[in-house]
Write an enzyme that holds these catalytic residues in place. Structure first.
Site, PDB file in Angstrom:
ATOM      1  CB  CYS A 142     -11.618  11.913 -76.382  1.00 38.30           C
ATOM      2  SG  CYS A 142     -10.373  12.972 -77.119  1.00 38.30           S
TER       3      CYS A 142
ATOM      4  CG  HIS B  60     -14.330   9.618 -80.757  1.00 38.16           C
ATOM      5  ND1 HIS B  60     -14.722  10.218 -79.585  1.00 38.16           N
ATOM      6  CD2 HIS B  60     -13.039  10.017 -80.957  1.00 38.16           C
ATOM      7  CE1 HIS B  60     -13.725  10.938 -79.091  1.00 38.16           C
ATOM      8  NE2 HIS B  60     -12.695  10.836 -79.915  1.00 38.16           N
TER       9      HIS B  60
ATOM     10  CG  HIS C 186     -13.568  16.554 -79.518  1.00 35.95           C
ATOM     11  ND1 HIS C 186     -14.058  15.898 -78.407  1.00 35.95           N
ATOM     12  CD2 HIS C 186     -12.558  15.760 -79.990  1.00 35.95           C
ATOM     13  CE1 HIS C 186     -13.385  14.784 -78.218  1.00 35.95           C
ATOM     14  NE2 HIS C 186     -12.478  14.680 -79.165  1.00 35.95           N
TER      15      HIS C 186
END
Length: 383
Positions: free
Chosen positions: A150, A289, A326
């Site tokens: 990520c 995030h 995501h």
């Protein structure tokens, strides 16, 4: 801000599950649209999770990665005149995970008399996209490929900034690409217990910081920015904003979650603000995030409070993963583009489905509707 230490943003491009293009994506986010729905790319009816945030595309494998990256690159390059920049003064910094192979191809290659060729194998490696961009723009300067889940494209942005500061390049292409809607990813993340299982109501599945959150939603997409040193920026194209600070840490914890106290993330945020020559009071917006997993969201909220103290409650914060899922290796750059657009237009996108804020996540959340914000700088997190 000390512009001698900053990099000018002279180009931006994005392809997201919401839309193709930066303006269209941002407009969809502000309007509160969701791109999350049933998986169409393969029959997911027998999988534990049957929904995701997909790009509408018929391609698969390396061809899909290439197409998404090419589209973001084309938008970011549009209108720029880089002909006066020497090729060895142009760098490329990209975040990417390995291209997930089709299961049939993988099975065919094991013990087969006709295994995949070296070219086929190379096309699945993370660095393949970096080489592709370098060839497309004629870049002969430093290249870097960051495959750190990520954090991948967020790190690519930061390392591009450092290369400009060090005087190694005058122009840097920085971005990322990832495609998560794949049988391996659905199976793997579901077995980890990381995905939301709201199969009966996909649009409400991603709910960062909400008391009823139960996991994240797989997405896919790409993003690209073109950075330039202050010395050359004005003659290359319009300046959309400035990348001025970068913080990089490791929390030395576990591969699947973050420490409860938010350490590592808190230092990264504080370091980024200090590196930009700013103070917490300057931060007008945080793009979180915000994955919608129970542990990550609580850890991130504590990290914000740990980094900024009382000021943390006066920093509007939202998670755009609630609308487009995501994007993993691409999330850092796409969300940085969103954060820049937010402070330029003085409006923060909402966090969809945030109905009851978890007390453990208490901050100045931008809830289900967009909010006007004051002038200032944006901080974007990629953990």
């Amino acid at each position: 801000m000390n512009r001698d230490r900053a990099a000018a943003v002279i180009g931006q491009g994005a392809v997201t599950p919401l839309a193709s293009g930066v303006s269209a994506t941002f407009a969809a986010l502000v309007a509160g649209r969701s791109a999350i729905g049933p998986i169409r790319r393969f029959d997911a009816s027998r999988y534990p999770v049957t929904f995701a945030a997909e790009i509408a595309h018929d391609l698969t494998g390396p061809a899909l990665y290439a197409a998404l990256l090419d589209e973001a690159l084309a938008e970011a390059r549009a209108g720029l005149d880089l002909g006066s920049v020497a090729p060895d003064r142009i760098g490329v910094f990209l975040g990417s995970e390995a291209v997930r192979p089709d299961l049939e191809v993988l099975a065919h290659g094991l013990g087969s008399a006709d295994p995949p060729s070296p070219a086929d194998v190379a096309a699945h490696l993370p660095a393949a996209v970096t080489r592709r961009v370098a060839r497309a723009v004629g870049a002969m300067g430093p290249q870097g490929t960051y495959s750190v889940a990520c954090t991948s494209s967020g790190m690519a942005l930061g390392e591009a900034l450092l290369a400009i500061r060090r005087g190694e390049v005058d122009v840097a292409f920085a971005g990322g690409v990832d495609v998560l809607v794949h049988p391996l990813m659905v199976t793997g993340f579901a077995r980890l217990g990381a995905l939301s299982t709201r199969n009966d109501d996909p649009s409400s599945a991603s709910r960062p910081f909400d008391l009823d959150r139960d996991g994240f939603v797989l997405g896919e997409g790409s993003g690209m920015v073109v950075l330039a040193s202050p010395r050359v920026a004005d003659r290359l194209g319009p300046v959309h904003g400035w990348l001025s600070g970068y913080g990089l840490t490791c929390n030395a914890w576990r591969i699947t979650d973050s420490p409860a106290d938010g350490r590592g993330a808190s230092e990264a945020m504080a370091n980024a603000v200090a590196d930009a020559g700013r103070t917490p009071e300057d931060v007008a917006y945080i793009n979180a995030h915000g994955t919608s997993t129970p542990q990550n969201d609580a850890s991130e909220a504590r990290a914000v409070r740990r980094a900024f103290g009382e000021q943390a409650g006066r920093m509007p914060i939202s998670s755009t993963k609630s609308a487009m899922g995501h994007l993993v290796a691409a999330c850092g750059v796409v969300e940085a583009i969103v954060a820049l657009r937010a402070v330029c237009e003085r409006v923060a996108p909402p966090t969809l489905n945030l109905e009851r804020v978890d007390p453990e996540c208490a901050l100045d959340h931008v809830g289900r509707f967009a909010r006007e914000i004051r002038p200032g700088v944006a901080l974007t997190n990629a953990f």
